[in-house]
Design a protein around this motif. Structure first.
Motif, short mmCIF file in Angstrom:
data_model
loop_
_atom_site.label_atom_id
_atom_site.label_comp_id
_atom_site.label_asym_id
_atom_site.label_seq_id
_atom_site.Cartn_x
_atom_site.Cartn_y
_atom_site.Cartn_z
N THR A 225 1.07 -1.39 0.40
CA THR A 225 0.16 0.36 0.11
C THR A 225 0.36 1.38 -0.28
O THR A 225 0.40 2.47 -0.70
N GLY A 278 -8.74 4.20 -0.05
CA GLY A 278 -9.62 3.15 -0.06
C GLY A 278 -8.87 1.91 -1.52
O GLY A 278 -9.05 0.80 -0.64
N VAL A 279 -8.73 2.13 -2.44
CA VAL A 279 -8.80 1.05 -3.50
C VAL A 279 -7.42 0.41 -3.16
O VAL A 279 -7.65 -1.02 -3.27
N ASN A 281 -5.76 0.27 -0.01
CA ASN A 281 -6.27 -0.53 0.67
C ASN A 281 -6.04 -2.63 0.20
O ASN A 281 -6.42 -3.37 0.65
N ASP A 282 -7.62 -1.82 -0.60
CA ASP A 282 -8.92 -2.84 -0.75
C ASP A 282 -7.59 -4.62 -1.50
O ASP A 282 -7.87 -5.04 -0.85
N THR A 286 -6.02 -8.05 -0.18
CA THR A 286 -7.09 -8.83 -1.05
C THR A 286 -5.39 -9.92 -1.17
O THR A 286 -5.16 -11.45 -0.99
N HIS A 317 -8.27 -9.36 -10.73
CA HIS A 317 -8.62 -7.69 -9.14
C HIS A 317 -8.39 -6.42 -9.83
O HIS A 317 -9.00 -5.96 -9.71
N THR A 321 -11.31 -3.80 -10.97
CA THR A 321 -10.76 -2.56 -10.04
C THR A 321 -11.72 -1.71 -10.94
O THR A 321 -11.48 0.21 -10.44
#
Length: 407
Positions: A225, A278-279, A281-282, A286, A317, A321
Motif C-alpha cells: 500500500t 481505499g482502493v 488498501n482493498d 486481498t 482483480h 477494480t
C-alpha cells in the motif's frame, strides 16, 4: 520486513509531529458567519398552504409555517426545495433574525412587525423572502443519516464480527486524522503533498493492523500500500504540473485560494492521494491473502510459482477494480456528465477542461498506482511466505514452527 517498516513508521510519525498545526492557527473562513442579527435555527414545518403561492415551484414561497423553539413563524422556501417535496412534519434548517432584531421598535416601525403590512402599504408578497421570519437553508438530515450509519455499522459487525468492529474503529481513526490533522494543516499553509503523504501513511499504519491484526501478511499488504501511495503521489504531482491543473475551476477552490494561502495544484495531488487510499488498501490486503492461501494449498511451491499463481488472481482483480473506479467516478459526477452531454461541445473535449480534467487525472493516476501495487504486493508476499523452510504460512504469522520439522 521490520527493517523496512520501522523506519517508515518513524518517518510517518515524525512528519505528523512536524506538520501538526499550531494551536489557534486559522487559515480559513467561517462558513457559519452571518449578517448581524441573524442566526441558524432548526425547526419543524407545521403547515404548507400553497394557495397564496400558485407558482411556488418556480418562484418559491413565504407562506409556509415553521415551528422553532415552540414558536411559529413564516418560512420562505426556494423553488428547488419546493420541488423536492416539502411537507408538514419535515425538519428543516433555516436562517432567522435573533430576538433582539425581531423586537427592535425601529424595525417594527418600518415593517409593521413580522408578517404585517407596513403602515399605509399593501400586504407582503408571499413570494418575497423578506416577507418571512425565516429563510430555508436545507433539510435537517441528522436523524436519517444517523439511522443509516447505525444500520451500516450493525450489519458490518453482524456479518464480519470482531474484525468488522475493528474496521469501523479504523474508519473512525482515519476520519479523525483527516479532521484533526490533515485539514487544519492544509489551512495553516503546510505543503499539501507532504501533508497528504503523511496522513495517508499514518492512516494505513493504524487501520490495516487494527482491522487485520499484526502479522507478516498484514505487513506485506502495508508495504504494498505504501508503495502504491508513493507511486500515486509522484505521478499525481507530475501530471498536475504537466496538465496545468493548478487553476481555479470552482467556487470552492476560489474561496480557499482567497481565504487561505493554499497551492491549488498541491491540493489536487493531496486529493488524489486520499482518493486512492481505499482502493489500494482493498487490493493489497486481498492480494496478500491470496498468496498466503495459495501457499497453504501448495506447501512445496516455490516463491516464483506462488507469484505466478497469485498474479493470475491479481489480473482479474485489476480488471474488475479498474472499471469499479470508473463507475464510481461516473456515479459521483453524474449531474456534471449530464451537463457535458447536453452541451454543444464534444464529450472528449469537455473531459479535458476544468474540474473534469482533474477528475480524469485522479482516476487514471489512482488506477496506475493500483495496477503497480498488485505485483509489488504479490512479489513481497511470495518472498516472505517462502523465506523460511519448515514453517507454514499461518504458523509463521504466529511465530510457531511446525511440529516434527526442523527450520
Amino acid at each position: 520486513m521490520l527493517g523496512l517498516l520501522v523506519p517508515l513508521a518513524v518517518l510517518a510519525v515524525s512528519g505528523l509531529v512536524l506538520l501538526w498545526p499550531a494551536a489557534g492557527e486559522d487559515g480559513g473562513w467561517d462558513p457559519t458567519a452571518l449578517g448581524e442579527g441573524t442566526t441558524y435555527v432548526s425547526g419543524t414545518v407545521t403547515m404548507v398552504d400553497l394557495r397564496e403561492c400558485p407558482d411556488a415551484e418556480s418562484s418559491g414561497c413565504a407562506a409556509i409555517t415553521v415551528e422553532v423553539d415552540g414558536a411559529e413563524g413564516s418560512l420562505f422556501v426556494p423553488p428547488e426545495a419546493m420541488r423536492a417535496g416539502l411537507a408538514p412534519g419535515d425538519r428543516v434548517k433555516a436562517i432567522g433574525m435573533d430576538a433582539e432584531a425581531a423586537s427592535d421598535p425601529a424595525a417594527e416601525a418600518i415593517t409593521g412587525g413580522p408578517g404585517e403590512a407596513p403602515p399605509g402599504g399593501a400586504a407582503p408578497d408571499p413570494g418575497d423572502p423578506g416577507a418571512a421570519d425565516y429563510v430555508f437553508v436545507d433539510f435537517d438530515r441528522n436523524v436519517s443519516l444517523t439511522v443509516l450509519a447505525a444500520v451500516y455499522a450493525l450489519l458490518v459487525v453482524l456479518v464480519a464480527g470482531l474484525r468488522g468492529l475493528r474496521a469501523l474503529l479504523g474508519l473512525v481513526f482515519a476520519f479523525g486524522v483527516m479532521l484533526v490533522f490533515m485539514l487544519p494543516a492544509l489551512l495553516a499553509g503546510s505543503p499539501a503533498v507532504l501533508v497528504g503523504v503523511v496522513a495517508a501513511a499514518v492512516i494505513m499504519l493504524v487501520v490495516l493492523y487494527l482491522a487485520h491484526g499484526f502479522s507478516a501478511r498484514t505487513t506485506t499488504a502495508l508495504l504494498g500500500t505504501l508503495a502504491g501511495i508513493a507511486v500515486t503521489g509522484v505521478l499525481g504531482a507530475l501530471w498536475t504540473r504537466w496538465a496545468k491543473l493548478a487553476g481555479i475551476y470552482s467556487e470552492e477552490t476560489y474561496l480557499l485560494s482567497w481565504s487561505a494561502e493554499l497551492s491549488t495544484g498541491d491540493l489536487v495531488v493531496c486529493g488524489i492521494l486520499i482518493a486512492g487510499l481505499g482502493v489500494l488498501n482493498d487490493v493489497t490486503i486481498t492480494q496478500a491473502a491470496a498468496v498466503w492461501e495459495l501457499a497453504l494449498a501448495r506447501p512445496h511451491a516455490r516463491a516464483r510459482e506462488l507469484f505466478a499463481s497469485a498474479m493470475r488472481i491479481g489480473r482479474d482483480h485489476i480488471a474488475s477494480t479498474v472499471y469499479t473506479i470508473a463507475f464510481a467516478f461516473a456515479g459521483g459526477g453524474l449531474t456534471v456528465l449530464l451537463l457535458v452531454a447536453s452541451s454543444s461541445r464534444s464529450f472528449l473535449e469537455s473531459l479535458t477542461l476544468g474540474d473534469l480534467a482533474i477528475e480524469v487525472v485522479s482516476l487514471l493516476v489512482c488506477s496506475i498506482g493500483l495496477v503497480l501495487a498488485i505485483p509489488a504486493t504479490t512479489a513481497i508476499a511470495a518472498l516472505v511466505v517462502r523465506s523460511g523452510e519448515g514453517v507454514r504460512p499461518r504458523e509463521r504469522d504466529r511465530g510457531a514452527a511446525v511440529p516434527g520439522r526442523n527450520g
